[in-house]
Design a protein around this motif. Structure first.
Motif, short mmCIF file in Angstrom:
data_model
loop_
_atom_site.label_atom_id
_atom_site.label_comp_id
_atom_site.label_asym_id
_atom_site.label_seq_id
_atom_site.Cartn_x
_atom_site.Cartn_y
_atom_site.Cartn_z
N ARG A 134 2.32 -11.86 -2.14
CA ARG A 134 1.76 -11.99 -3.49
C ARG A 134 0.33 -11.48 -3.55
N ASN A 135 -0.48 -11.87 -2.59
CA ASN A 135 -1.88 -11.44 -2.58
C ASN A 135 -2.00 -9.93 -2.45
N ALA A 136 -0.99 -9.31 -1.86
CA ALA A 136 -0.99 -7.84 -1.74
C ALA A 136 -0.52 -7.15 -3.01
N GLY A 137 -0.05 -7.94 -3.99
CA GLY A 137 0.39 -7.38 -5.25
C GLY A 137 1.89 -7.20 -5.38
N LEU A 138 2.66 -7.71 -4.42
CA LEU A 138 4.11 -7.61 -4.47
C LEU A 138 4.70 -8.79 -5.23
N THR A 139 5.79 -8.56 -5.93
CA THR A 139 6.55 -9.64 -6.56
C THR A 139 7.49 -10.21 -5.51
N THR A 140 7.45 -11.53 -5.32
CA THR A 140 8.24 -12.16 -4.27
C THR A 140 9.55 -12.69 -4.81
N CYS A 141 10.62 -12.45 -4.05
CA CYS A 141 11.97 -12.87 -4.41
C CYS A 141 12.59 -13.54 -3.18
N VAL A 142 13.20 -14.69 -3.37
CA VAL A 142 13.64 -15.50 -2.24
C VAL A 142 15.08 -15.96 -2.43
N ASP A 143 15.79 -16.06 -1.30
CA ASP A 143 17.15 -16.59 -1.28
C ASP A 143 17.26 -17.58 -0.12
N PHE A 144 18.16 -18.55 -0.26
CA PHE A 144 18.41 -19.54 0.78
C PHE A 144 19.79 -19.30 1.39
N VAL A 145 20.07 -20.04 2.47
CA VAL A 145 21.43 -20.16 2.97
C VAL A 145 21.86 -21.61 2.78
N SER A 146 23.14 -21.84 2.68
CA SER A 146 23.65 -23.18 2.36
C SER A 146 23.70 -24.07 3.59
N SER A 147 22.54 -24.36 4.14
CA SER A 147 22.42 -25.20 5.31
C SER A 147 22.57 -26.67 4.93
N GLY A 170 0.79 -1.22 0.00
CA GLY A 170 0.00 0.00 0.00
C GLY A 170 0.83 1.27 0.00
N SER A 171 2.11 1.14 0.34
CA SER A 171 3.00 2.31 0.37
C SER A 171 3.81 2.45 -0.92
N GLY A 172 3.48 1.66 -1.93
CA GLY A 172 4.11 1.83 -3.24
C GLY A 172 5.26 0.92 -3.54
N TYR A 173 5.57 -0.02 -2.66
CA TYR A 173 6.65 -0.97 -2.94
C TYR A 173 6.21 -1.96 -4.00
N ARG A 174 7.19 -2.51 -4.72
CA ARG A 174 6.89 -3.47 -5.78
C ARG A 174 7.45 -4.85 -5.51
N LEU A 175 8.65 -4.93 -4.92
CA LEU A 175 9.32 -6.21 -4.71
C LEU A 175 9.42 -6.51 -3.22
N PHE A 176 9.19 -7.79 -2.90
CA PHE A 176 9.32 -8.27 -1.52
C PHE A 176 10.36 -9.37 -1.53
N TYR A 177 11.54 -9.07 -0.95
CA TYR A 177 12.63 -10.04 -0.86
C TYR A 177 12.59 -10.69 0.51
N LEU A 178 12.81 -12.01 0.55
CA LEU A 178 12.88 -12.75 1.80
C LEU A 178 14.14 -13.61 1.80
N GLY A 179 15.02 -13.39 2.78
CA GLY A 179 16.24 -14.17 2.87
C GLY A 179 16.86 -14.06 4.26
N TYR A 180 17.49 -15.10 4.76
CA TYR A 180 17.65 -16.37 4.06
C TYR A 180 16.70 -17.41 4.63
N LEU A 181 16.01 -18.14 3.77
CA LEU A 181 15.36 -19.35 4.25
C LEU A 181 16.44 -20.34 4.66
N MET A 182 16.10 -21.18 5.62
CA MET A 182 17.01 -22.13 6.28
C MET A 182 17.91 -21.46 7.31
N LEU A 183 17.66 -20.17 7.58
CA LEU A 183 18.33 -19.50 8.70
C LEU A 183 17.31 -18.65 9.46
N LEU A 184 16.04 -18.99 9.28
CA LEU A 184 14.93 -18.31 9.96
C LEU A 184 13.99 -19.39 10.47
#
Length: 352
Positions: free
Chosen positions: A181-194, A145-159
């Motif tokens: 996604r439902n809010a209209g953001l493009t989701t981007c994800v990174d992992f850690v080498s667990s 709602g504040s105008g952001y476009r991309l939502f990055y989440l990292g690192y999976l496997m360390l959260l």
């Protein structure tokens, strides 16, 4: 109130924005004279204090690149000196930190990074407040709602609060990404080498809610059950092709980007993979390998936000990683985008 709800609007709303959620860690990087055997002594020749973790590195690198939209951090820190270090460093880079929730009963996550020049680094990590991050504490709807476009989440496997699988086969990460996604953001994800034996199951729960995945070859192999290097450590490119196709089949919607020191493959549904070779880096110029993958990822997000062609994004991402190798901490080697584009022009003019 969930983290992010207190973030205020910006006059730069029309330029979009990227919110980086996940790990925020104080890194103390110790450059050693050599790696000692147990019981022996090595000199700490130099020390640097930085702010690391997937979200912290990527959002800081985006600021260093001169990203023109809004940048925000979302996650958890402690009410301690290290938490103040995190906020001060990010604010100094022009990043909105009001999405960081302060937890009085947790220490800010911190890592002691042991670095011997020319060798892989070793990490001693305390999860602290990062371990408490959950999908209930981050509000992607507000950022959208504040105008952001991309939502990055990292690192999976360390959260761990986001990685655990519930009785329905869902993870906190999958629910958070679905909300974004439902809010209209493009989701981007990174992992850690667990080396977690449940790596594939835990990350697999999140893949159907991931638009873009930016991971290294080791993580791609662990997520898909593919051996990507032979017993001599040589990269098996055919195996990376298999891994990329499996990631798309597992639900990655728009792009699976697998990067390695030698190469990058960009996979997208319905098209042939795009291959991009890394540029050679003189080992004598490498100060530390900490953060090179995050620099690569930040450049990818920059290009995605600006809707650049894939070839241009990959060329700039390789350049960002190469520059990062010359810095002691995870973020201090990354130049602005104008310098990277000039660098790419010299090396690969067709990509600019």
């Amino acid at each position: 109130m969930r983290t992010g709800e207190e973030v205020r609007g910006s006059e730069r709303k029309d330029k979009g924005g990227i919110v980086c959620a996940g790990n925020f860690i104080v890194d103390r990087v110790h450059t050693l004279s050599y790696w000692p055997e147990q019981g022996n002594l090595a000199y700490i020749q130099h020390q640097d204090v930085g702010v690391g973790g997937g979200a912290a590195n990527v959002v800081t690198d985006l600021a260093s690149l001169g990203f023109s939209g809004k940048l925000s951090a979302a996650g958890c820190i402690g009410t301690d000196t290290d938490g103040e270090i995190v906020k001060t460093r990010l604010r100094g880079a022009g990043i909105d930190v009001s999405g960081l929730r302060e937890l009085p009963d947790h220490a800010t996550a911190h890592t002691h990074v042991m670095n011997v020049p020319g060798q892989n680094r070793t990490f001693f990590y305390h999860g602290g407040a990062n371990d408490a991050v959950s999908d209930a504490l981050v509000s992607p709807e507000f950022f959208a709602g504040s105008g952001y476009r991309l939502f990055y989440l990292g690192y999976l496997m360390l959260l761990p609060g986001l990685d655990v699988i519930d009785a329905d086969g869902r993870s906190g990460a999958s629910r958070l990404l679905e909300a974004a996604r439902n809010a209209g953001l493009t989701t981007c994800v990174d992992f850690v080498s667990s080396e977690d034996p449940e790596f594939a199951v835990k990350v697999g729960a999140a893949l159907p809610y991931c638009d873009f995945l930016v991971i290294n070859e080791i993580e791609a192999g662990r997520a898909t059950g593919v051996f990507v290097r032979d017993p001599n450590g040589e990269l098996i490119e055919a195996a990376l092709l298999t891994a990329g196709e499996r990631l798309l089949a597992a639900g990655v919607a728009k792009g699976a980007i697998i990067h390695a020191p030698e190469i990058c493959f960009w996979f997208a549904p319905g098209t042939r993979p795009i291959l991009s070779r890394s540029r050679p880096v003189d080992p004598a110029e490498i100060v530390s390998t900490v953060g090179a993958g995050d620099a690569f990822c930040a450049a990818v997000l920059y290009g995605l936000h600006e809707n650049w062609p894939v070839e241009r994004i990959c060329a700039v991402a390789h350049a960002a990683a190469a520059h990062c190798l010359r810095g002691a901490t995870a973020t201090d080697g990354v130049p602005d985008m104008a310098a990277l584009l000039e660098d790419v022009m010299k090396m690969q003019p067709a990509c600019v």
